[in-house]
Design a protein around this motif. Sequence first.
Motif, short mmCIF file in Angstrom:
data_model
loop_
_atom_site.label_atom_id
_atom_site.label_comp_id
_atom_site.label_asym_id
_atom_site.label_seq_id
_atom_site.Cartn_x
_atom_site.Cartn_y
_atom_site.Cartn_z
N LEU A 44 0.83 -1.20 0.00
CA LEU A 44 0.00 0.00 0.00
C LEU A 44 0.87 1.25 0.00
O LEU A 44 1.73 1.43 0.87
CB LEU A 44 -0.93 0.00 1.22
N ASP A 45 0.64 2.13 -0.96
CA ASP A 45 1.40 3.37 -1.08
C ASP A 45 1.08 4.29 0.10
O ASP A 45 -0.09 4.44 0.47
CB ASP A 45 1.04 4.05 -2.40
N THR A 46 2.10 4.91 0.67
CA THR A 46 1.87 5.81 1.80
C THR A 46 1.03 7.02 1.42
O THR A 46 0.45 7.67 2.29
CB THR A 46 3.20 6.29 2.42
N ALA A 47 0.95 7.33 0.12
CA ALA A 47 0.11 8.45 -0.31
C ALA A 47 -1.37 8.17 -0.04
O ALA A 47 -2.16 9.09 0.19
CB ALA A 47 0.32 8.71 -1.80
N ASP A 48 -1.74 6.88 -0.07
CA ASP A 48 -3.13 6.49 0.16
C ASP A 48 -3.36 5.88 1.53
O ASP A 48 -4.48 5.88 2.05
CB ASP A 48 -3.57 5.46 -0.90
N PHE A 49 -2.30 5.31 2.12
CA PHE A 49 -2.45 4.55 3.36
C PHE A 49 -1.25 4.86 4.23
O PHE A 49 -0.19 4.27 4.09
CB PHE A 49 -2.52 3.05 3.03
N LEU A 50 -1.43 5.83 5.12
CA LEU A 50 -0.32 6.33 5.93
C LEU A 50 0.00 5.37 7.07
O LEU A 50 -0.92 4.85 7.72
CB LEU A 50 -0.67 7.71 6.48
N PRO A 51 1.27 5.10 7.33
CA PRO A 51 1.64 4.13 8.38
C PRO A 51 1.45 4.66 9.79
O PRO A 51 1.20 5.86 10.00
CB PRO A 51 3.12 3.86 8.10
N ALA A 52 1.60 3.77 10.75
CA ALA A 52 1.58 4.16 12.16
C ALA A 52 2.84 4.94 12.49
O ALA A 52 3.90 4.74 11.89
CB ALA A 52 1.50 2.91 13.04
N VAL A 53 2.73 5.81 13.46
CA VAL A 53 3.91 6.50 13.99
C VAL A 53 4.92 5.45 14.45
O VAL A 53 4.58 4.52 15.19
CB VAL A 53 3.52 7.42 15.16
N GLY A 54 6.15 5.57 13.98
CA GLY A 54 7.21 4.65 14.37
C GLY A 54 7.29 3.37 13.57
O GLY A 54 8.21 2.57 13.78
N GLN A 55 6.36 3.15 12.65
CA GLN A 55 6.35 1.87 11.93
C GLN A 55 7.67 1.65 11.18
O GLN A 55 8.20 2.53 10.53
CB GLN A 55 5.17 1.83 10.94
N GLY A 56 8.19 0.44 11.30
CA GLY A 56 9.42 0.07 10.59
C GLY A 56 10.71 0.37 11.34
O GLY A 56 11.78 -0.01 10.89
N ALA A 57 10.61 1.04 12.50
CA ALA A 57 11.82 1.44 13.23
C ALA A 57 11.97 0.62 14.51
O ALA A 57 11.01 0.42 15.25
CB ALA A 57 11.78 2.92 13.57
N ILE A 58 13.19 0.16 14.76
CA ILE A 58 13.54 -0.53 16.00
C ILE A 58 14.10 0.49 16.98
O ILE A 58 15.07 1.19 16.68
CB ILE A 58 14.58 -1.64 15.76
N ALA A 59 13.48 0.58 18.16
CA ALA A 59 13.92 1.52 19.20
C ALA A 59 14.66 0.78 20.29
O ALA A 59 14.31 -0.36 20.63
CB ALA A 59 12.72 2.25 19.79
N ILE A 60 15.67 1.42 20.85
CA ILE A 60 16.44 0.84 21.95
C ILE A 60 16.23 1.71 23.19
O ILE A 60 16.60 2.88 23.22
CB ILE A 60 17.95 0.77 21.62
#
Length: 306
Positions: free
Chosen positions: A188-204
């Motif tokens: 899904l293109d982010t232009a039509d379907f925006l991700p969750a805040v932080g999606q895809g990132a690993i936090a330490i």
Amino acid sequence: MAERLTIGTRGSPLALAQAHEAQDRLAQSLGWSAEQLPLNLIKTTGDTIQDRALSEAGGKGLFTKELDNELLDGRIDLAVHSSKDLPTVLPEGIVIAGYFPREDVRDAFISRRAASLSDLPQGAVVGTASLRRQAQVLRLRPDLKVTLLRGNVETRLAKLDRGEVDATLLAMAGLRRLGLTEHVTAVLDTADFLPAVGQGAIAIAVREKDARVHEALAPILHAETGYALAAERAFLSVLDGSCRTPIAGHARLEGGALVLRGLVLRPDGSDSLSVTKTGAPQDAEALGREAGLDLKARMPAGFLNI
């Protein structure tokens, strides 16, 4: 530096994949063996709740509080989290040291019945545990039925194969880290379907005053992802974002500037408000707050009620 750092993680396959990435990055950077960077598997409240949406059980902290306790008690030295699971306010004494380079932020559409969300037959059932995904699905396809689908990635795919739902949505980042991208029907293109805040990132997450761990992590943290997440989390914080709120947000560097797109929706997808802000990377938090305040000022009373 003592020749050992204990890494705290949840025990799901995706959490373990992320913890092993942390272990590998630290081992390479420090010149240590994996044995010097042991994993401590910690079961969280969120892992035990499978019969209802997390929004009904307390929200994002359900996946982090047990790791927070282990960190504060000194039984682990750092905790590896999916950034989108982190609450906007962390317990006193705990900070996010930083992030690894971000994976694909997009959502994946997965179905055995249709090639895309728009191709699903009228009245088809989409399974998800995310109010953000629910609201965006219904915004695009108000004729569809959205139902709760909990469990780890493999569990959700198995339920899909059994025909319990006609389609589901999962994060591309998780599917990539698990080597399961062959299941993706469409991205899904982010232009039509925006991700969750932080999606895809690993936090330490680490103890705020643990200089030894901050020093060990510093060489392997990713500044660009840090700017993006600072903006996104500030945006979410202003809107009091939790699992109860359909909020999406994504920031990225474009030509040296930080561009943040934010979205808040009615849970039934019938209405939405969006914002775009651009600024300097070093002003990421201020940019995020400005975007959140912009949306908050435009949001009618009761907007988040169906």
